[in-house]
Design an enzyme around this catalytic site. Structure first.
Site, PDB file in Angstrom:
ATOM      1  CE  LYS A  17      19.244  -3.441  -4.380  1.00 44.03           C
ATOM      2  NZ  LYS A  17      18.799  -4.794  -4.621  1.00 44.03           N
ATOM      3  CB  ILE A 147      20.486 -11.017 -18.064  1.00 41.71           C
ATOM      4  CG1 ILE A 147      21.401 -12.243 -18.145  1.00 41.71           C
ATOM      5  CG2 ILE A 147      20.278 -10.397 -19.446  1.00 41.71           C
ATOM      6  CD1 ILE A 147      20.886 -13.341 -19.041  1.00 41.71           C
ATOM      7  CB  THR A 190      31.174 -10.293   0.527  1.00 37.15           C
ATOM      8  OG1 THR A 190      30.023 -10.490   1.312  1.00 37.15           O
ATOM      9  CG2 THR A 190      31.500  -8.812   0.444  1.00 37.15           C
ATOM     10  CE  LYS A 222      38.923 -14.616   4.354  1.00 34.51           C
ATOM     11  NZ  LYS A 222      38.365 -15.836   4.924  1.00 34.51           N
ATOM     12  CB  CYS A 380      -9.335   1.446  -0.960  1.00 38.32           C
ATOM     13  SG  CYS A 380      -9.597   1.957  -2.659  1.00 38.32           S
ATOM     14  CG  LEU A 381     -12.265  -4.297  -1.464  1.00 42.71           C
ATOM     15  CD1 LEU A 381     -13.346  -4.105  -2.500  1.00 42.71           C
ATOM     16  CD2 LEU A 381     -11.402  -5.501  -1.840  1.00 42.71           C
ATOM     17  N   GLY A 382     -12.015  -1.834   1.602  1.00 42.48           N
ATOM     18  CA  GLY A 382     -12.521  -2.037   2.970  1.00 42.48           C
ATOM     19  C   GLY A 382     -13.659  -1.074   3.296  1.00 42.48           C
ATOM     20  CG  HIS A 506      -5.025   3.322  -0.708  1.00 43.34           C
ATOM     21  ND1 HIS A 506      -5.140   2.020  -0.270  1.00 43.34           N
ATOM     22  CD2 HIS A 506      -5.646   3.378  -1.904  1.00 43.34           C
ATOM     23  CE1 HIS A 506      -5.788   1.314  -1.176  1.00 43.34           C
ATOM     24  NE2 HIS A 506      -6.109   2.102  -2.176  1.00 43.34           N
ATOM     25  CD  GLU A 508      -3.078   2.211   2.671  1.00 44.69           C
ATOM     26  OE1 GLU A 508      -3.937   2.921   3.222  1.00 44.69           O
ATOM     27  OE2 GLU A 508      -3.339   1.451   1.718  1.00 44.69           O
TER      28      GLU A 508
HETATM   29  N1  GLN Z   1     -11.331  -2.852  -6.362  1.00 41.35           N
HETATM   30  C1  GLN Z   1     -11.809  -1.635  -5.779  1.00 41.35           C
HETATM   31  C2  GLN Z   1     -11.900  -0.513  -6.802  1.00 41.35           C
HETATM   32  O1  GLN Z   1     -11.292  -0.591  -7.828  1.00 41.35           O
HETATM   33  C3  GLN Z   1     -10.937  -1.211  -4.625  1.00 41.35           C
HETATM   34  C4  GLN Z   1      -9.563  -0.809  -5.008  1.00 41.35           C
HETATM   35  C5  GLN Z   1      -8.648  -0.695  -3.821  1.00 41.35           C
HETATM   36  O2  GLN Z   1      -8.963  -1.182  -2.749  1.00 41.35           O
HETATM   37  N2  GLN Z   1      -7.489  -0.109  -4.005  1.00 41.35           N
HETATM   38  O3  GLN Z   1     -12.571   0.449  -6.580  1.00 41.35           O
END
Ligand code: GLN
Length: 534
Positions: A17, A147, A190, A222, A380-382, A506, A508
């Site tokens: 959707k 519901i 449907t 139909k 971020c965490l990466g 981020h 992305e």
């Molecule tokens: N856990 C990490 C922090 O809070 C990274 C958060 C994340 O990757 N969005 O800083």
């Protein structure tokens, strides 16, 4: 005054959707109309921030820091506009505000009820979404018959008398399943779900039928007959090689024209879909391929890293390559070693995440990428694990050995700042939404962006600890971006590496098929080079 298109779903969930609503948004926007799009989610959570990606897929973050349903990501990618907290309404939000009003005495002693108080509150949100637009597309989450969804359906039913029958249009997305035993497509589900809608007073004017196989004319007639719509208002939505083809196939079936006709609207122009055709052609016939390993921990849910996956594909289309994404559990690396799990990758990506499970596997992935000179992108965490890895193995900082990454964190290199610790009890510790980042000239990231300053979206608690900055820099870590007002490190890179970039934000969330994100383009570009030198 705005006009309203309501998109409901029948038979089963996960029918697409959101993609249908977003595709309609593309077509109407390209016709020169001002489009606003809103998701109404019947669940009780106030927002998606507290929802586990295992269960619900990714949490999408908007510029204003709202933690929303992942469908907002589809909307942004399709209509190429930034949305806000107002574009995602949940039962939790509606009830919170009605209860707050009741406590303030706004209802003057009246009995507060689902109808009209809850339904009015829902309608107010829908009307607000239309203040600056010609058309509001409102998607109702869940399936007709649930519901939780009933107040929302009742609210959109009432909208037709509130704003006038000619200003609303109901579009129902449904499933036409293939029954192997009978070797035919079945229309009964449907019919039943349309009956269910009619029972509550909603007469859908357009049916969008998801099916594996083409719907023959006879079958279309139909459904038209039983569901009381003209045959041309039975649109088929077949499985496509890429979701970005959906606007094109809906356009071929004149879906947008049907909507305009149903709302007695003229469009300023015909849509120019050439950029979308280029995206689809690029996706369907790439010249080459790269293999990216994504080291995560919610890999069993196909949508847990949705925006990351989409952003990789956008960059792949730009570089004319197919991006093969292999998702691996970080814990598998802990168990089997980096070599076994990661070798052969043209690029390694560590996405965002919470909690300490799998941290060691992610640190090992960053180490493998650094030592083997494999392109690396940490989100971020990466980024945080890449910094910890560097502190441990290149700088030999003793404290960096802790893999604690949650409140009470003992890792000094990536830490909670003091001011955050003070507000911890109030739950206000997350850095959410858009912050500016100054780029350092001459870095890889700065040249990928091609500008001096960017705005990117955040969702994290921990920050790079500036006390360690100098020691990391001395050993070859490059600080490529800073949030100057607070002196926070936002981007790290490595010297002597083809492409090793970690970003605290981020990116992305800002990538669009027609406008791939520079950081992802840089990463995939480096992966292409790696694949060619193999
Ligand atoms: N856990 C990490 C922090 O809070 C990274 C958060 C994340 O990757 N969005 O800083």
């Amino acid at each position: 005054m705005a006009k309203y298109v309501f998109v409901t779903g029948g038979v089963v969930s996960s029918l697409g959707k959101g993609i249908t609503a977003a595709s309609l948004g593309v077509l109407l926007k390209k016709r020169g109309l001002r489009v606003s799009i809103i998701k109404l989610d019947p669940y009780l959570n106030v927002d998606a921030g507290t929802m586990n990606p295992f269960q619900h897929g990714e949490v999408f973050v908007t510029d204003d820091g709202a933690e929303t349903d992942l469908d907002l990501g589809h909307y942004e990618r399709f209509i190429d506009e930034s949305l806000s907290a107002n574009n995602n309404v949940t039962t939790g939000k509606i009830y919170s505000s009605v209860i707050a009003k009741e406590r303030r005495g706004d209802y003057l002693g009246g009995t507060v009820q689902v109808i009209p108080h809850i339904t009015n509150e829902i309608q107010e949100r829908i009307l607000r979404a239309g203040e600056k637009s010609d058309i509001v597309i409102a998607e109702i989450g869940g399936t007709v018959g649930d519901i939780e969804g009933q107040p929302f359906l009742e609210a959109i039913r009432q909208m037709s008398s509130r704003v006038g029958r000619e200003n609303v249009l109901y579009c129902h997305v449904t499933l036409v399943p293939w029954l192997e035993a009978a070797r035919e497509l079945k229309t009964k589900p449907t019919q039943h779900s349309v009956q269910e809608l009619r029972r509550i007073g909603i007469l859908p004017q357009i049916l969008v039928c998801r099916s594996h196989y083409a719907i023959e004319e006879e079958m279309r007639d139909k459904m038209a007959l039983f569901c009381n719509v003209p045959p041309e208002a039975v649109i088929q939505a077949l499985d496509e090689p890429t979701i970005y083809k959906v606007p094109l196939s809906l356009y071929e079936q004149k879906f947008d024209l049907l909507v305009l006709k149903g709302l007695s609207l003229e469009s300023p122009r015909e849509p120019d879909l050439s950029d979308w055709r280029r995206v689809v052609d690029g996706f369907c016939s790439p010249a080459g391929a790269v293999d990216i390993v994504m080291v995560g921990k919610y890999i069993n849910h196909k949508d847990a890293y949705l925006s990351v996956v989409e952003a990789l594909h956008h960059a792949g289309i730009h570089h004319d390559v197919k991006v093969n994404i292999r998702s691996v559990e970080a814990e598998e690396i802990e168990e089997h070693g980096s070599e076994k799990i990661l070798s052969g990758a043209h690029g390694i990506l560590v996405p965002g995440g919470f909690g300490s499970r799998g941290i060691e596997g992610k640190i090992a992935a960053a180490r493998f990428a650094r030592e083997r000179k494999i392109p690396y992108l940490g989100l971020c965490l990466g980024m945080q694990v890449a910094v910890v890895e560097f502190a441990r193995h290149v700088c030999s900082l003793p404290g960096a050995h802790s893999s604690e990454m949650d409140p009470g964190c003992a890792n000094p290199v990536i830490h909670l700042m003091e001011e955050q610790m003070r507000v911890e009890d109030m739950g206000g510790t997350m850095r959410l939404g858009t912050y500016p980042c100054e780029l350092v000239p001459g870095t890889k990231t700065a040249s990928a962006y091609g500008v001096a300053r960017v705005n990117e979206r955040h969702r994290h608690r921990y920050e790079f600890n500036n006390d360690y900055r100098k020691r990391l820099e001395e050993k070859g870590m490059v600080i490529a971006g800073v949030y100057e007002e607070k002196n926070l490190v936002e981007i790290v890179e490595l010297q002597d590496h083809p492409w090793f970039v970690g970003v605290q934000f981020h990116p992305e969330f800002r990538s669009r098929p027609v406008k791939p994100h520079p950081v992802f383009m840089g990463f995939i570009g480096a992966a292409v080079q790696r694949s060619q030198s193999d």
